[in-house]
Structures are given as C-alpha cells and as structure tokens.
Motif scaffolding. Structure first.
Motif, PDB file in Angstrom:
ATOM      1  N   MET A   1      22.689  29.206  -6.685  1.00 14.10           N
ATOM      2  CA  MET A   1      21.958  30.489  -5.272  1.00 14.10           C
ATOM      3  C   MET A   1      20.440  30.820  -5.473  1.00 14.10           C
ATOM      4  SD  MET A   1      23.843  33.329  -7.901  1.00 14.10           S
ATOM      5  CE  MET A   1      25.896  32.973  -7.532  1.00 14.10           C
ATOM      6  N   SER A   2      19.913  31.491  -4.269  1.00 18.88           N
ATOM      7  CA  SER A   2      18.518  31.625  -5.088  1.00 18.88           C
ATOM      8  C   SER A   2      18.272  33.021  -5.149  1.00 18.88           C
ATOM      9  CB  SER A   2      17.930  31.691  -3.569  1.00 18.88           C
ATOM     10  OG  SER A   2      18.330  32.050  -2.466  1.00 18.88           O
ATOM     11  N   PHE A   3      16.820  32.691  -5.094  1.00 18.77           N
ATOM     12  CA  PHE A   3      17.055  34.435  -6.206  1.00 18.77           C
ATOM     13  C   PHE A   3      16.844  35.104  -4.903  1.00 18.77           C
ATOM     14  CE2 PHE A   3      12.975  37.193  -7.006  1.00 18.77           C
ATOM     15  CZ  PHE A   3      13.591  38.371  -7.749  1.00 18.77           C
ATOM     16  N   SER A   4      16.374  34.761  -3.455  1.00 16.69           N
ATOM     17  CA  SER A   4      16.316  35.441  -2.189  1.00 16.69           C
ATOM     18  C   SER A   4      17.938  36.633  -1.835  1.00 16.69           C
ATOM     19  CB  SER A   4      15.277  35.228  -1.285  1.00 16.69           C
ATOM     20  OG  SER A   4      16.538  33.603  -0.912  1.00 16.69           O
ATOM     21  N   GLN A  48      16.414  46.047 -13.456  1.00 19.89           N
ATOM     22  CA  GLN A  48      17.465  44.685 -12.898  1.00 19.89           C
ATOM     23  C   GLN A  48      17.308  43.856 -12.702  1.00 19.89           C
ATOM     24  OE1 GLN A  48      20.020  47.905 -10.407  1.00 19.89           O
ATOM     25  NE2 GLN A  48      21.888  48.006 -12.561  1.00 19.89           N
ATOM     26  N   GLU A  49      15.604  44.159 -11.892  1.00 22.66           N
ATOM     27  CA  GLU A  49      15.194  42.812 -11.343  1.00 22.66           C
ATOM     28  C   GLU A  49      14.663  41.785 -11.925  1.00 22.66           C
ATOM     29  OE1 GLU A  49      12.557  44.626  -7.938  1.00 22.66           O
ATOM     30  OE2 GLU A  49      14.172  44.900  -6.553  1.00 22.66           O
ATOM     31  N   GLU A  50      14.786  42.452 -13.029  1.00 24.50           N
ATOM     32  CA  GLU A  50      13.644  42.067 -14.403  1.00 24.50           C
ATOM     33  C   GLU A  50      14.714  40.824 -15.146  1.00 24.50           C
ATOM     34  OE1 GLU A  50      11.137  45.018 -17.053  1.00 24.50           O
ATOM     35  OE2 GLU A  50       9.358  45.353 -14.971  1.00 24.50           O
ATOM     36  N   MET A  51      15.688  41.853 -15.308  1.00 24.88           N
ATOM     37  CA  MET A  51      16.864  40.866 -15.581  1.00 24.88           C
ATOM     38  C   MET A  51      17.090  39.655 -14.422  1.00 24.88           C
ATOM     39  SD  MET A  51      18.968  43.844 -17.283  1.00 24.88           S
ATOM     40  CE  MET A  51      20.076  43.516 -17.693  1.00 24.88           C
ATOM     41  N   VAL A  55      17.230  35.736 -15.680  1.00 25.50           N
ATOM     42  CA  VAL A  55      19.015  35.167 -15.563  1.00 25.50           C
ATOM     43  C   VAL A  55      18.092  34.068 -14.406  1.00 25.50           C
ATOM     44  CG1 VAL A  55      20.835  35.232 -14.545  1.00 25.50           C
ATOM     45  CG2 VAL A  55      20.441  36.895 -16.262  1.00 25.50           C
ATOM     46  N   MET A  56      17.676  34.236 -13.788  1.00 19.96           N
ATOM     47  CA  MET A  56      17.130  33.464 -12.076  1.00 19.96           C
ATOM     48  C   MET A  56      16.194  31.878 -12.930  1.00 19.96           C
ATOM     49  SD  MET A  56      18.951  33.642  -9.666  1.00 19.96           S
ATOM     50  CE  MET A  56      18.421  32.367  -9.028  1.00 19.96           C
ATOM     51  N   ASN A  57      15.261  32.856 -13.287  1.00 22.31           N
ATOM     52  CA  ASN A  57      14.106  31.490 -14.434  1.00 22.31           C
ATOM     53  C   ASN A  57      15.155  30.261 -15.589  1.00 22.31           C
ATOM     54  OD1 ASN A  57      12.044  32.547 -13.041  1.00 22.31           O
ATOM     55  ND2 ASN A  57      11.252  34.153 -14.766  1.00 22.31           N
ATOM     56  N   ARG A  58      15.804  31.596 -15.777  1.00 19.17           N
ATOM     57  CA  ARG A  58      16.824  30.405 -16.898  1.00 19.17           C
ATOM     58  C   ARG A  58      17.318  29.632 -16.576  1.00 19.17           C
ATOM     59  NH1 ARG A  58      16.554  28.273 -21.070  1.00 19.17           N
ATOM     60  NH2 ARG A  58      18.449  27.817 -22.216  1.00 19.17           N
ATOM     61  N   ILE A  59      17.998  30.111 -15.050  1.00 24.69           N
ATOM     62  CA  ILE A  59      18.874  29.182 -15.136  1.00 24.69           C
ATOM     63  C   ILE A  59      18.004  27.906 -14.138  1.00 24.69           C
ATOM     64  CG2 ILE A  59      20.175  28.967 -12.393  1.00 24.69           C
ATOM     65  CD1 ILE A  59      21.531  32.069 -12.757  1.00 24.69           C
ATOM     66  N   ASN A  60      17.709  28.217 -13.896  1.00 27.14           N
ATOM     67  CA  ASN A  60      15.870  27.068 -12.976  1.00 27.14           C
ATOM     68  C   ASN A  60      16.290  26.011 -14.120  1.00 27.14           C
ATOM     69  OD1 ASN A  60      16.120  28.833 -10.429  1.00 27.14           O
ATOM     70  ND2 ASN A  60      14.663  29.460 -11.078  1.00 27.14           N
ATOM     71  N   GLU A  61      15.857  26.331 -15.420  1.00 26.93           N
ATOM     72  CA  GLU A  61      15.297  25.497 -16.500  1.00 26.93           C
ATOM     73  C   GLU A  61      15.841  24.934 -17.049  1.00 26.93           C
ATOM     74  OE1 GLU A  61      14.158  28.171 -19.430  1.00 26.93           O
ATOM     75  OE2 GLU A  61      12.389  29.494 -19.090  1.00 26.93           O
ATOM     76  N   ILE A  62      17.134  25.472 -17.199  1.00 25.30           N
ATOM     77  CA  ILE A  62      18.570  24.727 -16.874  1.00 25.30           C
ATOM     78  C   ILE A  62      19.005  24.034 -16.029  1.00 25.30           C
ATOM     79  CG2 ILE A  62      21.142  25.469 -17.275  1.00 25.30           C
ATOM     80  CD1 ILE A  62      20.853  28.184 -18.663  1.00 25.30           C
TER      81      ILE A  62
END
Length: 168
Positions: A1-4, A48-51, A55-62
C-alpha cells in the motif's frame, strides 16, 4: 500500500464534504458554510494527512525490519539445532562414561562384599584373619613369659633346652 494511494482516497472523501457544504450554501444555509468551517476542515485534513504520513512511515519501518527479524530467527533456529545436537552428543558421552564406571566399579571395588568373588577382597580378608591369629599368639607368649619370670625360671636354660630338643 503506497502513500499516494492513501492520499488519493483521502482527497476523494474530502472532496465529497466540500460538495455537500457547497450545496448547503446554495440551499440557504450560508451561515453554516463560513470561513470557520473550511478552516476547521482544512485543519482536520492536515491532521489526518500527518497521521497517515506517520502511519505510513511506521509501516515502512516495520517492512524494513521484517527481513532482519527473519534472518535473526533463522540464525537462532540454527544455533538452537546446533546446541540440541551438542547436548545429544554430551548425553551419549555421559552414558558411555557411566557404563565404563559401572564396569570398572564391579571389577575393582574395595568396598564391595567379600562374598562377591573378588580375589583381592578375599585375600584381604585372609590377611586380616592371620593378623588376628598372630595377635592372639603374641598375647599368649607374653602371658607365658610373665608366668615363667614369676616362677623364677631361667630363660636362657629354657631357650637352650628348646633349641637342643629341636635339633635332636
């Protein structure tokens, strides 16, 4: 799932709200669609965009951590298998040593019963009996010598007689 992808989904939902607010203004509810409500919507959207970004950054880290965790788990599994094999080898060696100990202790155990057929123990028992017999004879000789001295016998004459009789 991508950020875009998430961003596009979010924009579609936000666009629907603006359309509803615009319709409300056309229907005569202009007071509800003031600058304040759009500012609030804008703040919510940014929040919401910040959240979503967090979330996306955390998913990428995981996602980045998963391969490292897999490698670590594989390494631990191999180490556990090596330890298991080593423990099995040690267990076998200990069993072999115990068997050897049993064999040796049955052959050369000085603490075993004398009736068990061990030749060393039977010889030791015979020597003990002979020592006890000799102790008894020495005690008897001492008692005889005391009697001879008390009776006033001459020991030199007695020894000479015993030797001469043995030689005849």
């Amino acid at each position: 799932m991508s950020f875009s992808y998430l961003k596009k989904k979010f924009k579609k939902k936000g666009g629907g709200k603006k359309a509803k607010n615009a319709k409300a203004g056309v229907n005569g509810n202009a007071a509800l669609v003031g600058p304040r409500s759009t500012a609030e919507e804008e703040a919510r959207r940014k929040e919401q965009e910040e959240m979503i970004t967090q979330v996306m950054n955390r998913i990428n880290e995981i996602e980045n951590d998963i391969p490292r965790i897999k490698v670590s788990m594989d390494t631990l599994k191999s180490q556990i298998n090596e330890l298991r094999e080593e423990i099995e080898r040690l267990d076998k060696v200990i069993k072999d040593v115990m068997v050897l100990y049993e064999i040796v202790s049955q052959q050369i155990n000085p603490f075993k019963d004398a009736n068990s057929g061990n030749p060393l123990l039977s010889e030791i028992q015979e020597l003990r009996e002979e020592i006890n017999n000799l102790k008894g004879e020495i005690a008897q000789i001492k008692a005889d010598l005391r009697l001879l001295i008390i009776d006033g016998m001459d020991l030199d004459d007695l020894i000479y007689e015993v030797i001469s009789e043995g030689g005849v």
